[in-house]
Design an enzyme around this catalytic site. Structure first.
Site, PDB file in Angstrom:
ATOM      1  N   LYS A  66     -13.325   5.526   3.375  1.00 20.10           N
ATOM      2  CA  LYS A  66     -13.204   5.310   1.930  1.00 20.10           C
ATOM      3  C   LYS A  66     -13.667   3.929   1.451  1.00 20.10           C
ATOM      4  O   LYS A  66     -14.135   3.787   0.325  1.00 20.10           O
ATOM      5  CB  LYS A  66     -11.743   5.493   1.500  1.00 20.10           C
ATOM      6  CG  LYS A  66     -11.291   6.929   1.430  1.00 20.10           C
ATOM      7  CD  LYS A  66      -9.852   6.964   0.931  1.00 20.10           C
ATOM      8  CE  LYS A  66      -9.437   8.360   0.585  1.00 20.10           C
ATOM      9  NZ  LYS A  66      -8.115   8.396  -0.056  1.00 20.10           N
ATOM     10  N   ASP A 102      -7.830   9.432  -6.766  1.00 21.81           N
ATOM     11  CA  ASP A 102      -6.472   9.436  -6.188  1.00 21.81           C
ATOM     12  C   ASP A 102      -5.409   8.922  -7.173  1.00 21.81           C
ATOM     13  O   ASP A 102      -4.354   9.534  -7.335  1.00 21.81           O
ATOM     14  CB  ASP A 102      -6.424   8.567  -4.929  1.00 21.81           C
ATOM     15  CG  ASP A 102      -6.966   9.290  -3.703  1.00 21.81           C
ATOM     16  OD1 ASP A 102      -6.941  10.538  -3.684  1.00 21.81           O
ATOM     17  OD2 ASP A 102      -7.407   8.597  -2.764  1.00 21.81           O
TER      18      ASP A 102
HETATM   19  P1  NAP Z   1      -2.485   3.479   5.177  1.00 23.87           P
HETATM   20  O1  NAP Z   1      -3.514   2.757   4.368  1.00 23.87           O
HETATM   21  O2  NAP Z   1      -2.648   3.578   6.641  1.00 23.87           O
HETATM   22  O3  NAP Z   1      -1.051   2.789   4.858  1.00 23.87           O
HETATM   23  C1  NAP Z   1       0.100   3.214   5.537  1.00 23.87           C
HETATM   24  C2  NAP Z   1       1.330   2.556   4.928  1.00 23.87           C
HETATM   25  O4  NAP Z   1       2.487   3.158   5.549  1.00 23.87           O
HETATM   26  C3  NAP Z   1       1.444   1.055   5.191  1.00 23.87           C
HETATM   27  O5  NAP Z   1       2.070   0.442   4.101  1.00 23.87           O
HETATM   28  C4  NAP Z   1       2.332   1.003   6.441  1.00 23.87           C
HETATM   29  O6  NAP Z   1       3.069  -0.183   6.565  1.00 23.87           O
HETATM   30  C5  NAP Z   1       3.295   2.129   6.133  1.00 23.87           C
HETATM   31  N1  NAP Z   1       3.942   2.650   7.330  1.00 23.87           N
HETATM   32  C6  NAP Z   1       3.386   3.417   8.307  1.00 23.87           C
HETATM   33  N2  NAP Z   1       4.298   3.721   9.233  1.00 23.87           N
HETATM   34  C7  NAP Z   1       5.455   3.112   8.854  1.00 23.87           C
HETATM   35  C8  NAP Z   1       6.770   3.052   9.405  1.00 23.87           C
HETATM   36  N3  NAP Z   1       7.076   3.682  10.550  1.00 23.87           N
HETATM   37  N4  NAP Z   1       7.719   2.356   8.733  1.00 23.87           N
HETATM   38  C9  NAP Z   1       7.423   1.734   7.570  1.00 23.87           C
HETATM   39  N5  NAP Z   1       6.200   1.758   7.001  1.00 23.87           N
HETATM   40  C10 NAP Z   1       5.228   2.433   7.629  1.00 23.87           C
HETATM   41  O7  NAP Z   1      -2.330   4.982   4.659  1.00 23.87           O
HETATM   42  P2  NAP Z   1      -2.585   5.566   3.184  1.00 23.87           P
HETATM   43  O8  NAP Z   1      -3.978   6.037   3.090  1.00 23.87           O
HETATM   44  O9  NAP Z   1      -2.083   4.582   2.192  1.00 23.87           O
HETATM   45  O10 NAP Z   1      -1.666   6.875   3.199  1.00 23.87           O
HETATM   46  C11 NAP Z   1      -0.251   6.753   3.270  1.00 23.87           C
HETATM   47  C12 NAP Z   1       0.398   8.131   3.195  1.00 23.87           C
HETATM   48  O11 NAP Z   1       0.101   8.749   1.947  1.00 23.87           O
HETATM   49  C13 NAP Z   1      -0.064   9.119   4.272  1.00 23.87           C
HETATM   50  O12 NAP Z   1       1.053   9.855   4.705  1.00 23.87           O
HETATM   51  C14 NAP Z   1      -1.040  10.001   3.549  1.00 23.87           C
HETATM   52  O13 NAP Z   1      -1.098  11.301   4.136  1.00 23.87           O
HETATM   53  C15 NAP Z   1      -0.396  10.054   2.183  1.00 23.87           C
HETATM   54  N6  NAP Z   1      -1.360  10.351   1.112  1.00 23.87           N
HETATM   55  C16 NAP Z   1      -1.121  11.454   0.369  1.00 23.87           C
HETATM   56  C17 NAP Z   1      -2.004  11.752  -0.651  1.00 23.87           C
HETATM   57  C18 NAP Z   1      -1.760  12.958  -1.501  1.00 23.87           C
HETATM   58  O14 NAP Z   1      -2.693  13.451  -2.108  1.00 23.87           O
HETATM   59  N7  NAP Z   1      -0.527  13.450  -1.577  1.00 23.87           N
HETATM   60  C19 NAP Z   1      -3.119  10.942  -0.890  1.00 23.87           C
HETATM   61  C20 NAP Z   1      -3.319   9.808  -0.099  1.00 23.87           C
HETATM   62  C21 NAP Z   1      -2.418   9.532   0.913  1.00 23.87           C
HETATM   63  P3  NAP Z   1       2.454  -1.473   7.350  1.00 23.87           P
HETATM   64  O15 NAP Z   1       1.533  -2.136   6.365  1.00 23.87           O
HETATM   65  O16 NAP Z   1       3.632  -2.275   7.696  1.00 23.87           O
HETATM   66  O17 NAP Z   1       1.726  -0.915   8.550  1.00 23.87           O
END
Ligand code: NAP
Length: 283
Positions: A66, A102
């Site tokens: 992305k 998004d």
């Molecule tokens: P990302 O950029 O990898 O960010 C992940 C985030 O989750 C970071 O803030 C990370 O914290 C935190 N995290 C991961 N594991 C954790 C844990 N065990 N305890 C506390 N914090 C934790 O991912 P993203 O693209 O933002 O996506 C995040 C989530 O949103 C995913 O589950 C994705 O599937 C979902 N999502 C859904 C949609 C939808 O359409 N519904 C769209 C986009 C994303 P740190 O910074 O401390 O690592």
């Protein structure tokens, strides 16, 4: 002959996007087709060139491309610039235009639950990754009353605040523990972390013990549809907004950009729900 559309990601095997877009094309009597392309990071530039060569009319972009893909495109829309990532490409006669649906997709899933204007909302965003950034960009633009960024790695929440400071004067940062204590302050609480996603379905990013009963609690995770976090919120009597709305809305907004036509969002949602049936999914 119909046009070709696609998803660029790595991996893409579990993606729901081909299912919902191909169904929408069919429903509307369009002969277009949508394919998932698994593109290793080292091949991204060539894959973008292939959009032009093969005259692929539009693409979605997902993890891990992305951000990286932006430098290969001809034009980036303003909101995608603010988000710092692209999830949609339109091929306008060889000119590749990047946008991001998004944040808007999320906002559209939230709006029906609001009983006060956005300018009166104090928002807690849990997480500081790509999804948090997309949502923050839109909520900053809409000038919600305040946004607090809480993240496991506090430095990343700080970086998010810095990125938006110039455009909003009421942004704050906290640890997850502080956010948990401050929960009564917030009218909207959004989990943008992957915590609670299948198979670790019993995990929650923070406790909602102190949540206001008139708050809105939302989770971007949609597998399971009712996460442990949303279940706790429901039992506390708050309104809840699940993550499937965002997924469907961002897809529908991309579809509109490509075709100029609004797909049947309810049908998209039902298709994903049917497909979910207990399986692990992502985009
Ligand atoms: P990302 O950029 O990898 O960010 C992940 C985030 O989750 C970071 O803030 C990370 O914290 C935190 N995290 C991961 N594991 C954790 C844990 N065990 N305890 C506390 N914090 C934790 O991912 P993203 O693209 O933002 O996506 C995040 C989530 O949103 C995913 O589950 C994705 O599937 C979902 N999502 C859904 C949609 C939808 O359409 N519904 C769209 C986009 C994303 P740190 O910074 O401390 O690592």
């Amino acid at each position: 002959m119909g046009e070709v559309f696609g998803l660029f990601g790595h991996p893409v095997g579990h993606s729901m996007s081909p299912l919902i877009h191909n169904d929408a094309f069919q429903q509307l009597g369009l002969t277009h087709s949508y394919h998932a392309f698994d593109i290793a990071p080292k091949n991204l530039e060539k894959a973008v060139e292939a959009i032009r060569t093969l005259n692929i009319k539009g693409c979605n972009v997902t993890i891990p491309h992305k951000v990286e893909i932006m430098k290969y495109l001809d034009f980036i829309e303003e909101e995608a610039k603010q988000i710092g990532a692209v999830n949609t490409i339109v091929n306008d006669q060889g000119r590749l235009i990047g946008s991001n649906t998004d944040g808007r997709g999320y906002l559209e899933s939230l709006l029906p639950s609001l009983d006060r204007s956005l300018s009166e909302q104090d928002v807690l965003i849990i997480g500081a990754g790509g999804a948090a950034r997309a949502i923050a960009a839109v909520l900053v633009k809409e000038q919600v009353q305040s946004i607090t960024f809480a993240n496991r790695t506090v430095e990343k929440a700080e970086a998010l605040k810095v990125a938006f400071d110039a455009n909003h004067r009421n942004l704050a940062v906290s640890s997850l523990q502080e956010a948990e204590q401050d929960v009564p302050k917030f009218s909207i609480i959004i989990n943008t972390t992957s915590v609670g996603m299948s198979p670790k379905v019993n995990e929650r990013p923070i406790s909602l013990d102190k949540v206001r009963s008139n708050a809105i609690v939302s989770d971007l995770v949609y597998n399971p549809l009712e996460t442990s976090f949303l279940k706790e919120a429901r039992l506390k009597g708050t309104k809840i907004v699940d993550g499937l709305g965002m997924f469907v809305n961002q897809a529908a907004l991309s579809f509109q950009k490509w075709t100029g036509v609004e797909p049947d969002r309810r049908r998209m949602r039902e298709l994903v729900l049917k497909q979910l049936g207990g399986n692990n999914v992502n985009r």
